[in-house]
Design an enzyme around this catalytic site. Structure first.
Site, PDB file in Angstrom:
ATOM      1  N   THR A 202      -7.316  -7.707   8.802  1.00 35.32           N
ATOM      2  CA  THR A 202      -8.005  -7.440   7.535  1.00 35.32           C
ATOM      3  C   THR A 202      -9.502  -7.632   7.748  1.00 35.32           C
ATOM      4  O   THR A 202      -9.947  -8.706   8.151  1.00 35.32           O
ATOM      5  CB  THR A 202      -7.469  -8.372   6.430  1.00 35.32           C
ATOM      6  OG1 THR A 202      -6.096  -8.036   6.216  1.00 35.32           O
ATOM      7  CG2 THR A 202      -8.233  -8.198   5.127  1.00 35.32           C
TER       8      THR A 202
ATOM      9  N   ILE B  71      -0.847   1.791  -6.396  1.00 35.50           N
ATOM     10  CA  ILE B  71       0.406   2.569  -6.373  1.00 35.50           C
ATOM     11  C   ILE B  71       1.396   1.943  -7.367  1.00 35.50           C
ATOM     12  O   ILE B  71       1.838   0.805  -7.193  1.00 35.50           O
ATOM     13  CB  ILE B  71       1.022   2.558  -4.951  1.00 35.50           C
ATOM     14  CG1 ILE B  71       0.083   3.185  -3.923  1.00 35.50           C
ATOM     15  CG2 ILE B  71       2.420   3.205  -4.960  1.00 35.50           C
ATOM     16  CD1 ILE B  71      -0.009   4.686  -3.938  1.00 35.50           C
TER      17      ILE B  71
ATOM     18  N   HIS C 227      -8.761  -3.555  -0.884  1.00 31.49           N
ATOM     19  CA  HIS C 227      -8.146  -4.861  -1.150  1.00 31.49           C
ATOM     20  C   HIS C 227      -7.672  -4.945  -2.614  1.00 31.49           C
ATOM     21  O   HIS C 227      -7.753  -5.988  -3.250  1.00 31.49           O
ATOM     22  CB  HIS C 227      -9.158  -5.978  -0.854  1.00 31.49           C
ATOM     23  CG  HIS C 227      -8.555  -7.255  -0.350  1.00 31.49           C
ATOM     24  ND1 HIS C 227      -8.567  -7.631   0.953  1.00 31.49           N
ATOM     25  CD2 HIS C 227      -7.914  -8.250  -0.999  1.00 31.49           C
ATOM     26  CE1 HIS C 227      -7.985  -8.808   1.098  1.00 31.49           C
ATOM     27  NE2 HIS C 227      -7.568  -9.213  -0.081  1.00 31.49           N
TER      28      HIS C 227
ATOM     29  N   GLN D 158      -0.284  -9.889   9.527  1.00 35.80           N
ATOM     30  CA  GLN D 158      -1.715  -9.721   9.177  1.00 35.80           C
ATOM     31  C   GLN D 158      -2.485 -10.998   9.451  1.00 35.80           C
ATOM     32  O   GLN D 158      -2.059 -12.091   9.072  1.00 35.80           O
ATOM     33  CB  GLN D 158      -1.847  -9.352   7.694  1.00 35.80           C
ATOM     34  CG  GLN D 158      -3.280  -9.305   7.176  1.00 35.80           C
ATOM     35  CD  GLN D 158      -3.771 -10.629   6.583  1.00 35.80           C
ATOM     36  OE1 GLN D 158      -2.981 -11.376   6.022  1.00 35.80           O
ATOM     37  NE2 GLN D 158      -5.044 -10.918   6.732  1.00 35.80           N
TER      38      GLN D 158
ATOM     39  N   ASP E 158      -3.444   1.824   0.435  1.00 34.95           N
ATOM     40  CA  ASP E 158      -2.955   0.963  -0.650  1.00 34.95           C
ATOM     41  C   ASP E 158      -3.968   0.942  -1.776  1.00 34.95           C
ATOM     42  O   ASP E 158      -5.089   1.447  -1.651  1.00 34.95           O
ATOM     43  CB  ASP E 158      -2.577  -0.442  -0.159  1.00 34.95           C
ATOM     44  CG  ASP E 158      -3.789  -1.354   0.087  1.00 34.95           C
ATOM     45  OD1 ASP E 158      -4.919  -1.045  -0.327  1.00 34.95           O
ATOM     46  OD2 ASP E 158      -3.578  -2.422   0.703  1.00 34.95           O
ATOM     47  N   GLY E 159      -3.536   0.372  -2.913  1.00 36.22           N
ATOM     48  CA  GLY E 159      -4.412   0.261  -4.078  1.00 36.22           C
ATOM     49  C   GLY E 159      -3.884   1.089  -5.232  1.00 36.22           C
ATOM     50  O   GLY E 159      -4.004   2.321  -5.229  1.00 36.22           O
TER      51      GLY E 159
ATOM     52  N   TYR F 107      -6.861 -12.479  10.421  1.00 35.48           N
ATOM     53  CA  TYR F 107      -8.289 -12.150  10.355  1.00 35.48           C
ATOM     54  C   TYR F 107      -8.864 -12.219  11.765  1.00 35.48           C
ATOM     55  O   TYR F 107      -8.189 -12.642  12.711  1.00 35.48           O
ATOM     56  CB  TYR F 107      -9.001 -13.134   9.419  1.00 35.48           C
ATOM     57  CG  TYR F 107      -8.419 -13.117   8.021  1.00 35.48           C
ATOM     58  CD1 TYR F 107      -8.806 -12.132   7.117  1.00 35.48           C
ATOM     59  CD2 TYR F 107      -7.461 -14.040   7.629  1.00 35.48           C
ATOM     60  CE1 TYR F 107      -8.265 -12.087   5.845  1.00 35.48           C
ATOM     61  CE2 TYR F 107      -6.905 -13.996   6.352  1.00 35.48           C
ATOM     62  CZ  TYR F 107      -7.313 -13.016   5.468  1.00 35.48           C
ATOM     63  OH  TYR F 107      -6.768 -12.952   4.217  1.00 35.48           O
TER      64      TYR F 107
ATOM     65  N   ARG G 249     -14.428 -13.283  -8.279  1.00 34.14           N
ATOM     66  CA  ARG G 249     -13.328 -12.960  -9.190  1.00 34.14           C
ATOM     67  C   ARG G 249     -13.431 -13.906 -10.378  1.00 34.14           C
ATOM     68  O   ARG G 249     -13.110 -15.092 -10.292  1.00 34.14           O
ATOM     69  CB  ARG G 249     -11.979 -13.117  -8.490  1.00 34.14           C
ATOM     70  CG  ARG G 249     -11.838 -12.153  -7.350  1.00 34.14           C
ATOM     71  CD  ARG G 249     -10.418 -11.989  -6.892  1.00 34.14           C
ATOM     72  NE  ARG G 249     -10.416 -11.464  -5.534  1.00 34.14           N
ATOM     73  CZ  ARG G 249      -9.627 -11.882  -4.555  1.00 34.14           C
ATOM     74  NH1 ARG G 249      -8.731 -12.827  -4.802  1.00 34.14           N
ATOM     75  NH2 ARG G 249      -9.704 -11.365  -3.363  1.00 34.14           N
TER      76      ARG G 249
ATOM     77  N   LYS H 211      -7.239  -3.036   8.253  1.00 29.82           N
ATOM     78  CA  LYS H 211      -7.093  -2.894   6.794  1.00 29.82           C
ATOM     79  C   LYS H 211      -8.459  -3.095   6.143  1.00 29.82           C
ATOM     80  O   LYS H 211      -9.156  -4.065   6.454  1.00 29.82           O
ATOM     81  CB  LYS H 211      -6.109  -3.958   6.302  1.00 29.82           C
ATOM     82  CG  LYS H 211      -5.874  -3.996   4.814  1.00 29.82           C
ATOM     83  CD  LYS H 211      -4.641  -4.833   4.499  1.00 29.82           C
ATOM     84  CE  LYS H 211      -4.384  -4.933   3.014  1.00 29.82           C
ATOM     85  NZ  LYS H 211      -5.249  -5.885   2.339  1.00 29.82           N
TER      86      LYS H 211
ATOM     87  N   SER I 207       1.360 -11.725   5.305  1.00 35.51           N
ATOM     88  CA  SER I 207       0.019 -12.295   5.292  1.00 35.51           C
ATOM     89  C   SER I 207       0.001 -13.608   6.075  1.00 35.51           C
ATOM     90  O   SER I 207       0.948 -14.400   5.998  1.00 35.51           O
ATOM     91  CB  SER I 207      -0.400 -12.570   3.849  1.00 35.51           C
ATOM     92  OG  SER I 207      -1.524 -13.423   3.819  1.00 35.51           O
TER      93      SER I 207
HETATM   94  C1  LIG Z   1      -2.091 -12.052  -4.893  1.00 36.23           C
HETATM   95  C2  LIG Z   1      -2.634 -11.209  -3.781  1.00 36.23           C
HETATM   96  C3  LIG Z   1      -2.868 -11.778  -2.543  1.00 36.23           C
HETATM   97  C4  LIG Z   1      -3.359 -10.995  -1.499  1.00 36.23           C
HETATM   98  N1  LIG Z   1      -3.524 -11.563  -0.264  1.00 36.23           N
HETATM   99  C5  LIG Z   1      -3.924 -10.777   0.774  1.00 36.23           C
HETATM  100  C6  LIG Z   1      -3.978 -11.309   2.092  1.00 36.23           C
HETATM  101  O1  LIG Z   1      -3.642 -12.459   2.327  1.00 36.23           O
HETATM  102  N2  LIG Z   1      -4.386 -10.474   3.092  1.00 36.23           N
HETATM  103  C7  LIG Z   1      -4.741  -9.169   2.862  1.00 36.23           C
HETATM  104  O2  LIG Z   1      -5.108  -8.446   3.795  1.00 36.23           O
HETATM  105  N3  LIG Z   1      -4.681  -8.649   1.622  1.00 36.23           N
HETATM  106  C8  LIG Z   1      -4.270  -9.402   0.584  1.00 36.23           C
HETATM  107  N4  LIG Z   1      -4.164  -8.859  -0.669  1.00 36.23           N
HETATM  108  C9  LIG Z   1      -4.513  -7.429  -0.875  1.00 36.23           C
HETATM  109  C10 LIG Z   1      -3.282  -6.522  -0.681  1.00 36.23           C
HETATM  110  O3  LIG Z   1      -2.872  -6.497   0.661  1.00 36.23           O
HETATM  111  C11 LIG Z   1      -3.563  -5.075  -1.102  1.00 36.23           C
HETATM  112  O4  LIG Z   1      -4.696  -4.599  -0.424  1.00 36.23           O
HETATM  113  C12 LIG Z   1      -3.721  -4.845  -2.589  1.00 36.23           C
HETATM  114  O5  LIG Z   1      -2.964  -5.758  -3.346  1.00 36.23           O
HETATM  115  C13 LIG Z   1      -3.276  -3.409  -2.898  1.00 36.23           C
HETATM  116  O6  LIG Z   1      -3.434  -3.071  -4.225  1.00 36.23           O
HETATM  117  P1  LIG Z   1      -2.257  -3.153  -5.319  1.00 36.23           P
HETATM  118  O7  LIG Z   1      -2.086  -4.615  -5.620  1.00 36.23           O
HETATM  119  O8  LIG Z   1      -2.841  -2.389  -6.462  1.00 36.23           O
HETATM  120  O9  LIG Z   1      -1.013  -2.545  -4.765  1.00 36.23           O
HETATM  121  C14 LIG Z   1      -3.656  -9.626  -1.719  1.00 36.23           C
HETATM  122  C15 LIG Z   1      -3.402  -9.062  -2.970  1.00 36.23           C
HETATM  123  C16 LIG Z   1      -2.887  -9.828  -3.980  1.00 36.23           C
HETATM  124  C17 LIG Z   1      -2.608  -9.173  -5.313  1.00 36.23           C
END
Ligand SMILES: Cc1cc2nc3c(=O)[nH]c(=O)nc-3n(C[C@H](O)[C@H](O)[C@H](O)COP(=O)(O)O)c2cc1C
Length: 373
Positions: A156, A286, A252, A128, A283-284, A130, A165, A228, A107
């Site tokens: 992203t 898993i 996300h 990754q 993702d999401g 923006y 949130r 993404k 990230s």
């Molecule tokens: C603490 C945290 C920080 C995240 N930061 C980013 C980020 O900086 N960039 C991004 O594209 N996604 C970010 N995400 C989303 C993850 O890339 C991903 O889409 C998501 O966590 C997938 O679901 P899962 O946590 O159930 O595996 C973040 C997720 C979490 C939990």
């Protein structure tokens, strides 16, 4: 607590160690967390149809992503600030991913600079970022990543607007800043309270960006582009038309817009829409090897994990992340062999079912609920 035997137990261990507001930031989702719960409910409602007497003596989980080899199809998602969970942060995660033989997507909100992480990495790394209001910043970030040794660029797209949130709002949570943005004029504001982008960075993200910007990026970096946040066939087709090589079907982790479908529900429409013109990942939610199998059977080339990497990091740093990845690999191998599918290529939709076969042959007595999607 006894050693964790699955990812849910890693989460329980991590929760006991993390500050409650950090746990909430990682674990939480947007608004009512309807999509967060739905995601697990959908995975759990997809049933497997195992086949017998298939030669499963040599299971092979290896594959490629954008032509780059991985020993099994579980990648590390981009997630900001691994320092929340362990002082070694992304240095530990990068070593763990490399040691396990898979890809880490770093990230742009990382605790260590992208250059430091590249230096520590032992395997394939993608970066990754923006789409920034300042196109030259988008190009400069991509250039830094390329110079440092990252081999793909992940854009992203789903984080242009602040998510609500509520756990973070209640906790008055503040996301740390990231050294990747050092020297940039990032204005502080309230965005950081519920955003994955580091402090101030939401102000840099281009809310007016449209598809030509993606195509412009494709023409201004030699790195292959992965986007993404795609959740519809319509956008998947636009990806294929605008120079995108890989799509991460993602909401996300249910952290942005609540009441979307679970990403696994829309995976088939995306796969069908791109007709092989882009690689499709998911993702999401898993948490089990069987989840990985289900995503692959529905057409994903690989999956990525977000929250579980934080649970591994919090419990045991590099070895914790590696253990989480290897747990998913081992569970996937068990599931594939028991389903009679010895290779990734042998997985297809016929291994899955969602409607109980009983429903077509029996009158369901009143009061009996057979779970179905
Ligand atoms: C603490 C945290 C920080 C995240 N930061 C980013 C980020 O900086 N960039 C991004 O594209 N996604 C970010 N995400 C989303 C993850 O890339 C991903 O889409 C998501 O966590 C997938 O679901 P899962 O946590 O159930 O595996 C973040 C997720 C979490 C939990």
């Amino acid at each position: 607590m006894p050693a964790p035997v699955n990812i849910y137990e890693y989460e329980a261990h991590a929760k006991a160690q993390l500050a409650p507001s950090e746990y909430d930031f990682i674990a939480g989702g947007a608004a009512d967390e309807i999509t967060l719960r739905r995601t697990r409910a959908v995975f759990d409602a997809i049933m497997l149809r195992p086949r017998m007497l298939v030669d499963i003596s040599q299971p092979d989980l290896s594959t490629t992503v954008l032509g780059q080899p991985v020993t099994f199809p579980v990648l590390v998602d981009p997630a900001g600030g691994h320092g929340r969970a362990h002082p070694d942060a992304e240095l530990a995660t990068a070593r763990a991913a490399g040691g396990a033989g898979t890809v880490m997507v770093l990230s742009s909100g990382s605790t260590y600079t992208l250059e430091d992480v590249a230096h520590a990495a032992t395997g394939t790394i993608w970066f990754q970022q923006y789409l920034y209001k300042d196109q030259s910043l988008s190009q400069r970030m991509a250039h830094r990543a390329q110079e440092a040794g990252y081999t793909a660029l992940c854009l992203t797209l789903d984080s242009t607007v602040r998510a609500k949130r509520e756990r973070n709002i209640r906790n008055d949570y503040t996301s740390p800043s990231s050294p990747n943005y050092a020297g940039l004029e990032v204005q502080d504001n309230a965005w950081h309270r519920s955003s994955d982008a580091p402090r101030g960075v939401n102000n840099l993200i281009d809310r007016a960006a449209t598809w030509p910007y993606v195509e412009w990026m494709a023409g201004h970096t030699p790195l292959p582009l992965v986007v993404k946040g795609i959740m519809t066939a319509e956008d998947a087709r636009l990806c294929a038309e605008h120079g995108v090589r890989g799509i991460i079907v993602s909401n996300h982790g249910a952290r942005q817009l609540d009441t979307t479908f679970a990403s696994i529900e829309v995976l088939p429409e995306v796969v069908d829409a791109v007709q092989g013109k882009c690689e499709v990942y998911l993702d999401g939610g898993i948490r089990r090897g069987t989840d990985v199998l289900k995503a692959l059977a529905l057409g994903a080339r690989a999956v990525l994990i977000g929250r579980p990497l934080f649970w591994g990091l919090a419990v045991a740093g590099e070895s914790g992340v590696r253990a989480v990845l290897e747990m998913l690999r081992d569970e996937l191998e068990i599931a594939m062999t028991m389903c009679g599918r010895p290779t990734i290529a042998s997985l297809d939709r016929s291994v899955l079912g969602t409607v109980s076969p009983l429903l077509s042959v029996l009158q369901t007595p009143p009061g009996l609920q057979i779970p179905s999607l």
